[in-house]
Design an enzyme around this catalytic site. Sequence first.
Site, PDB file in Angstrom:
ATOM      1  N   ASP A  10       7.077  34.562  37.560  1.00 53.80           N
ATOM      2  CA  ASP A  10       5.824  34.705  36.823  1.00 53.80           C
ATOM      3  C   ASP A  10       5.337  36.124  37.126  1.00 53.80           C
ATOM      4  OD1 ASP A  10       3.367  33.938  35.504  1.00 53.80           O
ATOM      5  OD2 ASP A  10       2.481  33.828  37.505  1.00 53.80           O
ATOM      6  N   LEU A  11       4.424  36.640  36.321  1.00 58.80           N
ATOM      7  CA  LEU A  11       3.958  38.023  36.539  1.00 58.80           C
ATOM      8  C   LEU A  11       2.581  38.063  37.221  1.00 58.80           C
ATOM      9  CD1 LEU A  11       4.305  41.092  36.006  1.00 58.80           C
ATOM     10  CD2 LEU A  11       3.229  40.717  33.782  1.00 58.80           C
ATOM     11  N   ASP A  12       1.569  37.572  36.479  1.00 60.68           N
ATOM     12  CA  ASP A  12       0.190  37.663  36.976  1.00 60.68           C
ATOM     13  C   ASP A  12       0.020  36.827  38.242  1.00 60.68           C
ATOM     14  OD1 ASP A  12      -0.678  39.222  34.760  1.00 60.68           O
ATOM     15  OD2 ASP A  12      -0.849  37.432  33.536  1.00 60.68           O
ATOM     16  N   THR A  18      -2.898  41.040  38.809  1.00 64.05           N
ATOM     17  CA  THR A  18      -3.685  41.089  37.580  1.00 64.05           C
ATOM     18  C   THR A  18      -4.610  39.885  37.449  1.00 64.05           C
ATOM     19  OG1 THR A  18      -1.633  40.300  36.661  1.00 64.05           O
ATOM     20  CG2 THR A  18      -2.291  42.529  36.051  1.00 64.05           C
ATOM     21  N   LYS A  46      -5.622  30.070  35.714  1.00 64.03           N
ATOM     22  CA  LYS A  46      -4.379  30.742  36.121  1.00 64.03           C
ATOM     23  C   LYS A  46      -3.166  30.120  35.440  1.00 64.03           C
ATOM     24  CE  LYS A  46      -5.791  32.699  40.503  1.00 64.03           C
ATOM     25  NZ  LYS A  46      -5.728  32.598  41.964  1.00 64.03           N
ATOM     26  N   GLY A  47      -2.356  30.961  34.828  1.00 68.69           N
ATOM     27  CA  GLY A  47      -1.132  30.493  34.177  1.00 68.69           C
ATOM     28  C   GLY A  47      -1.354  29.935  32.783  1.00 68.69           C
ATOM     29  N   ARG A  50      -4.206  32.505  26.729  1.00 68.66           N
ATOM     30  CA  ARG A  50      -5.498  33.150  26.457  1.00 68.66           C
ATOM     31  C   ARG A  50      -6.480  32.216  25.746  1.00 68.66           C
ATOM     32  NH1 ARG A  50      -4.876  38.543  23.196  1.00 68.66           N
ATOM     33  NH2 ARG A  50      -3.271  38.788  24.804  1.00 68.66           N
ATOM     34  N   SER A 115       6.447  34.802  31.822  1.00 74.47           N
ATOM     35  CA  SER A 115       4.988  34.939  31.887  1.00 74.47           C
ATOM     36  C   SER A 115       4.341  34.522  30.578  1.00 74.47           C
ATOM     37  CB  SER A 115       4.626  36.404  32.169  1.00 74.47           C
ATOM     38  OG  SER A 115       3.257  36.634  31.918  1.00 74.47           O
ATOM     39  N   ALA A 116       3.186  33.874  30.673  1.00 74.23           N
ATOM     40  CA  ALA A 116       2.445  33.460  29.482  1.00 74.23           C
ATOM     41  C   ALA A 116       1.753  34.644  28.808  1.00 74.23           C
ATOM     42  CB  ALA A 116       1.392  32.424  29.873  1.00 74.23           C
ATOM     43  N   LYS A 146       2.514  27.080  29.457  1.00 75.53           N
ATOM     44  CA  LYS A 146       2.645  26.282  30.677  1.00 75.53           C
ATOM     45  C   LYS A 146       1.463  25.323  30.719  1.00 75.53           C
ATOM     46  CE  LYS A 146       4.477  30.417  32.960  1.00 75.53           C
ATOM     47  NZ  LYS A 146       4.220  31.488  33.929  1.00 75.53           N
ATOM     48  N   GLU A 170       5.994  31.040  41.266  1.00 78.70           N
ATOM     49  CA  GLU A 170       4.754  30.782  40.528  1.00 78.70           C
ATOM     50  C   GLU A 170       3.524  30.737  41.440  1.00 78.70           C
ATOM     51  OE1 GLU A 170       2.908  30.314  38.040  1.00 78.70           O
ATOM     52  OE2 GLU A 170       4.276  30.351  36.361  1.00 78.70           O
ATOM     53  N   ASP A 171       2.394  31.261  40.932  1.00 84.42           N
ATOM     54  CA  ASP A 171       1.147  31.173  41.712  1.00 84.42           C
ATOM     55  C   ASP A 171       0.180  30.150  41.119  1.00 84.42           C
ATOM     56  OD1 ASP A 171       0.573  32.772  39.402  1.00 84.42           O
ATOM     57  OD2 ASP A 171      -1.312  33.345  40.364  1.00 84.42           O
TER      58      ASP A 171
HETATM   59  C1  BG6 Z   1      -1.031  34.265  32.500  1.00 83.36           C
HETATM   60  C2  BG6 Z   1      -2.295  34.365  33.317  1.00 83.36           C
HETATM   61  O1  BG6 Z   1       0.005  34.920  33.161  1.00 83.36           O
HETATM   62  O2  BG6 Z   1      -1.224  34.861  31.221  1.00 83.36           O
HETATM   63  C3  BG6 Z   1      -3.459  33.763  32.560  1.00 83.36           C
HETATM   64  O3  BG6 Z   1      -2.127  33.685  34.549  1.00 83.36           O
HETATM   65  C4  BG6 Z   1      -3.572  34.415  31.184  1.00 83.36           C
HETATM   66  O4  BG6 Z   1      -4.639  33.936  33.314  1.00 83.36           O
HETATM   67  C5  BG6 Z   1      -2.267  34.285  30.424  1.00 83.36           C
HETATM   68  O5  BG6 Z   1      -4.620  33.796  30.429  1.00 83.36           O
HETATM   69  C6  BG6 Z   1      -2.299  34.967  29.069  1.00 83.36           C
HETATM   70  O6  BG6 Z   1      -2.429  36.346  29.258  1.00 83.36           O
HETATM   71  P1  BG6 Z   1      -2.783  37.392  28.121  1.00 83.36           P
HETATM   72  O7  BG6 Z   1      -2.526  38.713  28.803  1.00 83.36           O
HETATM   73  O8  BG6 Z   1      -1.838  37.153  26.987  1.00 83.36           O
HETATM   74  O9  BG6 Z   1      -4.204  37.176  27.729  1.00 83.36           O
HETATM   75 MG    MG Z   2       0.482  33.628  37.488  1.00 84.86          MG
END
Ligand code: BG6
Ligand code: MG
Length: 213
Positions: A10-12, A18, A46-47, A50, A115-116, A146, A170-171
Amino acid sequence: MSTIKGCIFDLDGVIVNTARYHYLAWKKLANELDFDFSEKDNESLKGVSRMESLEILLKVGGLSFDDETKLALAARKNQWYVDYINSMEEDEVLPGAKKFIERARAAGLKIALGSASKNALTILNRLKLADYFDVVIDGTKVSRAKPDPEIFLLAAHELGLPPSDCVVFEDAKAGVEAAKKAGMKCIGVGIRSELADADAVIPGFENIDLCIL
Ligand code: BG6
Ligand code: MG
């Protein structure tokens, strides 16, 4: 011996902090709408995608809007978030993450991002991380967020590996659930009490050896 042949990150909140910027941007939106949004409330975002995050936020504020307004609110939050990530520095990669990925690559493991976020490529490029990944699956490539396993199943497919040969880092609770539904081993990054379903939990990548796999 471990049969793991691929790592999906996962990224964020796993590779880069972030999660903090997502929180600050959502909080700014909540404050504009005249309610407060705490770090505790933020945990459930988280995860999560948007638009789903916006729904959760509006529920906290006891507000509802039509679809057009919701899209405009999400775009507003995203603009603030993009402003934050466009001024990130390379040292904001979480401690030990780069080194861990480098060691995994050197050991012959395949590496994917799962990543989402629709901003994932912006972040990878900004932090010069794009070359670390054989495959990048982000929010622009999937239709189900997710805890649906789609992101991780697609990542494994593009790596050319069966799910059982992959481990996910994953966090977020929703991410751990997605990894388990995908039939993958999952290592939580964070606090055990929040990631109870993970197979193991690490506080971060500092001093973490490949034998965790
Ligand atoms: C996930 C984050 O990686 O991405 C969420 O944990 C975030 O908090 C989701 O809402 C979507 O991200 P973005 O950048 O497309 O708004
Ligand atoms: Mg994450």
